[in-house]
Motif scaffolding. Structure first.
Motif, mmCIF file in Angstrom:
data_model
loop_
_atom_site.group_PDB
_atom_site.id
_atom_site.type_symbol
_atom_site.label_atom_id
_atom_site.label_comp_id
_atom_site.label_asym_id
_atom_site.label_seq_id
_atom_site.Cartn_x
_atom_site.Cartn_y
_atom_site.Cartn_z
ATOM 1 N N LYS A 1 0.824 -1.261 0.053
ATOM 2 C CA LYS A 1 -0.136 -0.224 0.081
ATOM 3 C C LYS A 1 0.846 1.284 -0.147
ATOM 4 O O LYS A 1 1.945 1.240 0.582
ATOM 5 C CB LYS A 1 -1.017 -0.015 1.278
ATOM 6 C CG LYS A 1 -1.775 -1.145 1.575
ATOM 7 C CD LYS A 1 -2.380 -1.948 0.500
ATOM 8 C CE LYS A 1 -3.329 -3.300 0.859
ATOM 9 N NZ LYS A 1 -2.467 -3.902 1.921
ATOM 10 N N SER A 2 0.289 2.363 -0.549
ATOM 11 C CA SER A 2 0.926 3.719 -0.548
ATOM 12 C C SER A 2 0.456 4.317 0.660
ATOM 13 O O SER A 2 -0.856 3.951 1.011
ATOM 14 C CB SER A 2 0.664 4.432 -1.649
ATOM 15 O OG SER A 2 -0.857 4.724 -1.857
ATOM 16 N N VAL A 3 1.138 5.207 1.457
ATOM 17 C CA VAL A 3 0.634 5.910 2.606
ATOM 18 C C VAL A 3 0.643 7.405 2.300
ATOM 19 O O VAL A 3 1.768 7.896 1.734
ATOM 20 C CB VAL A 3 1.674 5.316 3.767
ATOM 21 C CG1 VAL A 3 1.239 6.238 4.983
ATOM 22 C CG2 VAL A 3 1.598 4.048 4.031
ATOM 23 N N THR A 4 -0.366 8.001 2.692
ATOM 24 C CA THR A 4 -0.565 9.475 2.711
ATOM 25 C C THR A 4 0.625 10.040 3.672
ATOM 26 O O THR A 4 0.845 9.506 4.630
ATOM 27 C CB THR A 4 -1.688 9.988 2.891
ATOM 28 O OG1 THR A 4 -1.973 9.619 4.140
ATOM 29 C CG2 THR A 4 -2.775 9.348 1.915
ATOM 30 N N PRO A 5 0.823 11.252 3.099
ATOM 31 C CA PRO A 5 1.912 12.105 4.015
ATOM 32 C C PRO A 5 1.111 12.402 5.493
ATOM 33 O O PRO A 5 1.933 12.228 6.446
ATOM 34 C CB PRO A 5 2.146 13.397 3.415
ATOM 35 C CG PRO A 5 1.971 13.155 2.031
ATOM 36 C CD PRO A 5 0.629 11.878 1.921
ATOM 37 N N GLU A 6 -0.029 12.400 5.757
ATOM 38 C CA GLU A 6 -0.771 12.474 6.814
ATOM 39 C C GLU A 6 -0.671 11.234 7.846
ATOM 40 O O GLU A 6 -0.312 11.164 9.108
ATOM 41 C CB GLU A 6 -2.148 12.971 6.689
ATOM 42 C CG GLU A 6 -2.822 13.088 7.947
ATOM 43 C CD GLU A 6 -4.435 13.352 7.714
ATOM 44 O OE1 GLU A 6 -5.196 13.857 8.807
ATOM 45 O OE2 GLU A 6 -4.934 12.858 6.781
ATOM 46 N N MET A 7 -0.808 9.924 7.049
ATOM 47 C CA MET A 7 -0.906 8.731 7.649
ATOM 48 C C MET A 7 0.637 8.547 8.412
ATOM 49 O O MET A 7 0.886 8.062 9.340
ATOM 50 C CB MET A 7 -1.118 7.672 6.770
ATOM 51 C CG MET A 7 -1.455 6.240 7.454
ATOM 52 S SD MET A 7 -2.540 6.209 8.799
ATOM 53 C CE MET A 7 -2.300 4.234 8.984
ATOM 54 N N GLN A 8 1.600 8.866 7.064
ATOM 55 C CA GLN A 8 3.146 8.536 7.539
ATOM 56 C C GLN A 8 3.374 9.183 8.830
ATOM 57 O O GLN A 8 4.178 8.754 9.632
ATOM 58 C CB GLN A 8 4.117 9.088 6.307
ATOM 59 C CG GLN A 8 5.367 8.718 6.586
ATOM 60 C CD GLN A 8 5.319 7.164 6.656
ATOM 61 O OE1 GLN A 8 5.234 6.309 5.856
ATOM 62 N NE2 GLN A 8 6.044 6.965 7.835
ATOM 63 N N SER A 9 2.829 10.402 9.136
ATOM 64 C CA SER A 9 3.288 11.211 10.054
ATOM 65 C C SER A 9 2.882 10.560 11.349
ATOM 66 O O SER A 9 3.271 10.792 12.510
ATOM 67 C CB SER A 9 2.875 12.723 9.961
ATOM 68 O OG SER A 9 1.330 12.609 10.169
ATOM 69 N N LEU A 10 1.658 10.289 11.218
ATOM 70 C CA LEU A 10 1.146 9.377 12.457
ATOM 71 C C LEU A 10 1.708 8.127 12.686
ATOM 72 O O LEU A 10 1.972 7.527 13.995
ATOM 73 C CB LEU A 10 -0.520 8.768 12.258
ATOM 74 C CG LEU A 10 -1.605 10.103 12.091
ATOM 75 C CD1 LEU A 10 -2.916 9.326 11.645
ATOM 76 C CD2 LEU A 10 -1.758 10.914 13.459
ATOM 77 N N LEU A 11 2.579 7.244 11.703
ATOM 78 C CA LEU A 11 3.238 6.188 11.721
ATOM 79 C C LEU A 11 4.621 6.435 12.420
ATOM 80 O O LEU A 11 5.291 5.437 12.997
ATOM 81 C CB LEU A 11 3.256 5.491 10.775
ATOM 82 C CG LEU A 11 1.951 4.760 10.128
ATOM 83 C CD1 LEU A 11 2.187 4.250 8.796
ATOM 84 C CD2 LEU A 11 1.547 3.670 10.935
ATOM 85 N N ASP A 12 4.974 7.738 12.149
ATOM 86 C CA ASP A 12 6.650 8.130 12.737
ATOM 87 C C ASP A 12 6.749 7.712 13.955
ATOM 88 O O ASP A 12 6.038 7.796 15.001
ATOM 89 C CB ASP A 12 6.750 9.628 12.358
ATOM 90 C CG ASP A 12 6.900 9.972 11.023
ATOM 91 O OD1 ASP A 12 7.039 9.153 10.197
ATOM 92 O OD2 ASP A 12 6.999 11.063 10.712
ATOM 93 N N GLY A 13 7.980 6.926 13.999
ATOM 94 C CA GLY A 13 8.257 6.433 15.380
ATOM 95 C C GLY A 13 7.754 4.827 15.786
ATOM 96 O O GLY A 13 8.206 4.352 16.808
ATOM 97 N N LEU A 14 6.943 4.631 15.107
ATOM 98 C CA LEU A 14 6.336 3.236 15.009
ATOM 99 C C LEU A 14 6.878 2.111 14.066
ATOM 100 O O LEU A 14 6.849 2.508 12.643
ATOM 101 C CB LEU A 14 4.767 3.261 14.924
ATOM 102 C CG LEU A 14 3.916 1.963 15.531
ATOM 103 C CD1 LEU A 14 3.924 1.902 17.148
ATOM 104 C CD2 LEU A 14 2.272 2.245 14.994
ATOM 105 N N PRO A 15 7.536 1.063 14.521
ATOM 106 C CA PRO A 15 8.243 0.356 13.572
ATOM 107 C C PRO A 15 7.411 -0.847 12.898
ATOM 108 O O PRO A 15 6.280 -1.064 13.247
ATOM 109 C CB PRO A 15 9.188 -0.610 14.359
ATOM 110 C CG PRO A 15 8.585 -0.281 15.626
ATOM 111 C CD PRO A 15 7.872 0.744 15.936
ATOM 112 N N GLU A 16 7.687 -0.873 11.456
ATOM 113 C CA GLU A 16 6.770 -1.825 10.674
ATOM 114 C C GLU A 16 7.542 -3.138 10.881
ATOM 115 O O GLU A 16 8.665 -3.320 10.269
ATOM 116 C CB GLU A 16 6.853 -1.195 9.143
ATOM 117 C CG GLU A 16 5.848 -2.363 8.226
ATOM 118 C CD GLU A 16 5.574 -1.971 6.856
ATOM 119 O OE1 GLU A 16 4.618 -2.137 6.382
ATOM 120 O OE2 GLU A 16 6.510 -1.187 6.464
ATOM 121 N N LEU A 17 6.918 -4.011 11.410
ATOM 122 C CA LEU A 17 8.071 -5.315 11.619
ATOM 123 C C LEU A 17 7.888 -6.064 10.698
ATOM 124 O O LEU A 17 8.832 -6.976 10.753
ATOM 125 C CB LEU A 17 7.026 -5.960 12.831
ATOM 126 C CG LEU A 17 6.819 -5.293 13.998
ATOM 127 C CD1 LEU A 17 6.152 -6.227 15.227
ATOM 128 C CD2 LEU A 17 8.108 -4.722 14.875
#
Length: 315
Positions: A75-91
């Motif tokens: 999936k592609s992630v919007t900049p807004e969603m990416q900012s929410l994910l920052d600091g959370l690792p993708e396992l």
């Protein structure tokens, strides 16, 4: 969600805080065809796929998460969603392994059947529970493991409600559900009685990946005042022959936008498909595009309903 929506959630949250009761552990929650018991709120949760990860973040659970999985691989992630994910690792970019979850000290896995889990696979509630990892299954996905009615938006509300109980954030869950319900009600208020025939196209060339009555698109199309041409198919996400599409002659085609094949490429493929030239939606080039995160169960379902209603009936 829009700024207006967030403000509405904030206002509803104030009233919900006074009404919501704190979770009393141990808590038992129904998940598909089984019960799951939580001795305490999870502290190292993992969500699979972008829609379930978005639910967790919307409930303010980032600090309780060890990470997420199954997003960047597809999936592609919007900049807004990416900012929410920052600091959370993708396992894991696609599917996590049992070892991946154990190495991250995971105690809760929020996933679904065909959304990170498959019957007989390595990751199932039955394989993870003995390892100390409780699993909550996406309600819509239960159609893969049990008999259930057609999908509705209540499936999404049910998941938010249960997550609220599991993590003791019922106030946030109740506020979010109330806001979503209000947005959908506003869309449905003036819908005309006539329902256009709608076909949802996810992917596929030889056969079409789409949704029958048990998948979330059924709920979205219905809420937006449309008629899913495959509402007689007792299946969730499934494949059908192009002959079936032609026979039902959809007036509108909804495109799910994700992965390396763009929505424009999918539309062009449909326009060039000789088998579909008699279909009304092809002749009049009536296409509506919604992103994957709106087409699958989650908080953006309300955005899908708004987009579909405008596409079906105009402003």
């Amino acid at each position: 969600m829009t700024l207006r929506s967030l403000l509405c959630v904030a206002l509803l949250l104030c009233s919900a805080e006074a009404l919501a009761e704190s979770t009393k552990y141990p808590l038992t929650v129904h998940s598909c065809n089984r019960d799951v018991t939580f001795k305490e709120a999870p502290k190292h949760a993992v969500s699979h796929d972008i829609n379930m990860t978005q639910m967790m973040l919307a409930l303010g659970l980032k600090s309780r998460m060890a990470g997420y999985s199954g997003v960047s691989g597809w999936k592609s992630v919007t900049p807004e969603m990416q900012s929410l994910l920052d600091g959370l690792p993708e396992l894991a970019a696609k599917y996590p392994s049992v070892e991946t979850l154990l190495n991250a000290n995971v105690d809760f896995f929020f996933a679904g059947w065909d959304y990170g889990m498959r019957v007989g696979g390595d990751l199932t509630p039955q394989t993870l529970q003995p390892l100390g990892i409780n699993v909550y299954e996406l309600t819509e996905s239960c159609a893969f493991v049990m008999k259930r009615p057609a999908a509705t938006l209540e499936d999404t509300y049910n998941d938010l409600r249960n997550l609220g109980k599991i993590f003791d954030v019922q106030d946030r869950a109740n506020a979010l559900i109330a806001d979503m319900q209000a947005q959908v009600a506003a869309v449905r208020k003036d819908l005309p009685a006539e329902k256009p025939r709608v076909f949802l196209y996810d992917s596929g060339e030889d056969r079409a990946m789409t949704s029958g009555r048990l998948g979330m698109p059924q709920a979205l199309i219905d809420a937006a005042g449309g008629h899913n041409i495959l509402d007689d198919v007792d299946a969730s996400w499934t494949r059908v022959n192009w002959e079936t599409v032609v026979e039902h002659n959809p007036q509108v085609i909804v495109i799910v936008d994700y992965s390396e094949i763009t929505a424009d490429q999918k539309i062009q493929f449909l326009l060039d498909n000789q088998a579909l030239q008699s279909v009304d939606a092809i002749k009049h080039q009536r296409f509506i595009v919604i992103p994957y995160v709106q087409a699958t169960p989650g908080i953006d379902n309300v955005l899908a309903v708004e987009t579909l209603a405008k596409g079906f009936h105009g402003e």
